[in-house]
Design an enzyme around this catalytic site. Structure first.
Site: not given
Length: 594
Positions: A171, A173, A240-241, A267
């Site tokens: 991801h 972010d 994602e966060e 992942d």
């Protein structure tokens, strides 16, 4: 003893926490927990465990796995360059520094409507431009699709469309910085300081190192004229966060390829590499707990504080809090949970584990006393206990508007991470039972909205004392469990062994793979399944494959390196090992049959 299968009605729909590390580290103190003798005296007793018994479970051990191209000297030279060449290392450091210097923090108040608020996400455009300029070969050979404006999906088309594509994820972010803690950072969080061994900054461990590692590995493959037979997909979300509600990459990929269309997904997550006494372990996340947010509120008559009721709304909620926290969820130690296999692997491979614990682990699935002993041992430590039970975190309470006015509305919000042996409904009903006890105690009404149901049901009619209401806010069932003991696991876990044992640390490991029993435990990486107690973006890809591996190669687990915290960093060897792993894993999967 609880049954080893999930209850009827269970749904089959990163950072991997410190839990996995501590759960195995705790073994080393087990002997002290059960008696006062030392570890050495314990090992000198006559207690032995025959781990070859047909009754006992087996660790899903694998041999090292290398792609056929590893016999090609040019490919070997490239791997040696990735791991050992100083010029490549310095270039890679510079690339990571540039990535860290772009602040791609995602905030809880980011709007869900991305298209109408593009300016809020402008830093992701800056990050995309950096990727485009820094990795031209990647962008020349792969097709980019932008999904919901800032999600990135790259497709490296293979020559054989009949083969299922491999999906590699990360991801973009990062977790925001608390401005009040800036003075506690040894180096500015978005500077990317490098001291020759460690690279510091937000996103170094979670998880720009994985994302940039993908780009670097692919560019090295392209330079060698590698052309995939199996299509390779790269997917990078941008929230994602903050739970991933804006991430539409999974649906986009499913629309192109269909359900259950992928070979496997990799992942972030897992425990990279750690020493447990004399045992070296790499823990791959093959499952994740479920997620439940719920609200419990009370409505009650207010009035002047000079004539208060015996129990105000806040007081009643306080009593409910005590009831919930004193009523713990049950523990499980079943072979359905990857944690079980993690313990079995340690029991079979550790030379310094207490023999009584070892015996209990191996007998746990057919002996109730042994199962209870293991559960009690794991449950003694707060951080290890949550691998075997549902959590309950009372996080938010709101109520009252004035110090001399009785509160008329009070709300409690709870977060629960649901054990694999349970489901959202089972967890919710536990909180409902707690609430019902309090409703009966204070003669209150009780309304409930069950998960997956919009209807509000009255269980107890409202009284003059007020009414309690319980309802779910957000739900996610426990994840499906990735199969082990198949060829896909052998390739993934075997590649981990290959990277660590033959490339990263060839001087430590015996590369002949013909050790005697005593040496065996000290001269290989034990790759084991494990449980993710948090949730990653993989939850958006369950429809696409049964094989999801949550793992990031490296020297240190990300939580040990302060991911989400002050002074986040990586030991840079970790980043180089990511590049080497992706370089080899793509080739290994490319040669595999579906």
């Amino acid at each position: 003893m609880k049954k080893n299968t999930p209850p009827m009605g269970r749904y089959t729909l990163s950072i991997f926490s410190l839990l996995s590390i501590l759960s195995v580290l705790a073994y080393l103190s087990y002997n002290c927990a059960i008696n006062t003798s030392s570890l050495s005296s314990s090992l000198s007793t006559t207690t032995t465990v025959d781990i070859d018994s047909d009754k006992y479970p087996k660790c899903p051990e694998v041999e090292r796995f290398t792609p056929g191209s590893y016999q090609n000297q040019t490919f070997k030279d490239t791997l040696d360059k990735i791991i050992n060449d100083e010029s490549f290392r310095n270039l890679s450091v510079t690339r990571m520094q540039k990535a860290v210097q772009i602040d791609t923090s995602s905030y809880d108040d980011f709007p869900l409507d991305v298209g109408s608020n593009l300016e809020v996400f402008e830093n992701f455009n800056i990050f995309h431009n950096y990727l485009q300029n820094e990795f031209p070969l990647f962008h020349e050979n792969l097709k980019l699709h932008k999904v919901n404006h800032f999600g990135l999906v790259y497709i490296w088309e293979g020559s054989d469309p009949s083969l299922q594509p491999l999906l590699l994820m990360a991801h973009q972010d990062v977790v925001p910085i608390n401005e009040d803690s800036l003075d506690q950072w040894e180096f500015p969080p978005f500077e990317g300081h490098y001291d020759g061994k460690y690279l510091y900054g937000r996103g170094t461990g979670d998880c720009k190192n994985l994302l940039i590692g993908h780009f670097e590995a692919v560019e090295e493959l392209i330079k060698l004229n590698f052309k995939p037979t199996r299509s390779i997909i790269f997917s990078y979300g941008f929230d994602e966060e903050i739970i991933g509600l804006r991430n539409q990459n999974g649906k986009f990929i499913e629309d192109i390829f269909g359900k259950k269309s992928l070979y496997a997904v990799m992942d972030e997550g897992g425990v990279s590499l750690m020493d447990i006494g004399e045992t070296k372990m790499a823990v791959v996340g093959t499952g994740e707990k479920g997620y439940l947010d719920l609200s419990i509120s009370i409505q009650k008559k207010g009035g002047h504080s000079s004539v208060p009721q015996d129990h105000t709304a806040i007081g009643i909620i306080g009593d409910l809090i005590v009831q919930i926290e004193n009523n713990k969820f049950p523990t499980y130690f079943t072979d359905y949970n990857p944690t079980f296999h993690q313990y079995v692997c340690l029991a079979e491979n550790s030379i310094d584990i207490d023999q009584s614990l070892k015996k209990d682990i191996l007998k746990s699935q057919f002996d109730e006393i042994s199962n209870l002993n293991v559960r009690n041992f794991i449950n003694k430590d707060r951080l290890t206990s949550y691998s075997i039970k549902t959590t309950q975190a009372l996080d938010v309470i709101q109520g009252g508007v004035k110090v001399n006015a009785l509160p008329e509305f009070v709300e409690l919000k709870i977060n629960s991470r649901v054990a694999l042996e349970e489901n959202i409904t089972i967890a919710f009903k536990k909180f409902l039972n707690d609430t019902k006890i309090i409703a009966n105690k204070f003669d209150l009404g009780l309304n409930v909205q069950f998960p997956y149901n919009e209807e509000i049901i009255t269980l107890l009619p409202s009284t003059e004392n007020g009414v309690l209401t319980i309802k779910p806010i957000k739900t996610l069932e426990p994840s499906p469990i990735t199969p082990i003991n198949d060829s896909k696991w052998e390739i993934f876990a075997g590649t981990i062994r290959h990277i660590y044992e033959e490339l990263a640390y060839p001087d430590i490991y015996d590369n002949n793979d013909n050790n005697n029993d005593n040496e065996k435990n000290q001269s290989k990486i034990v790759v084991t399944p494990g449980l993710g107690t948090g949730n990653t973006d993989t939850k958006l890809y369950w429809n696409l494959t049964d094989h999801i591996y949550r793992y990031r190669p490296g020297v240190l687990p990300s939580v040990t390196a302060n991911s989400h915290g002050i002074n986040e960093y990586i030991e840079f060897d970790s980043h180089l090992q990511i590049i080497a792993f992706i370089f080899q894993y793509i080739q290994s999967v490319d040669q595999a049959n579906d």
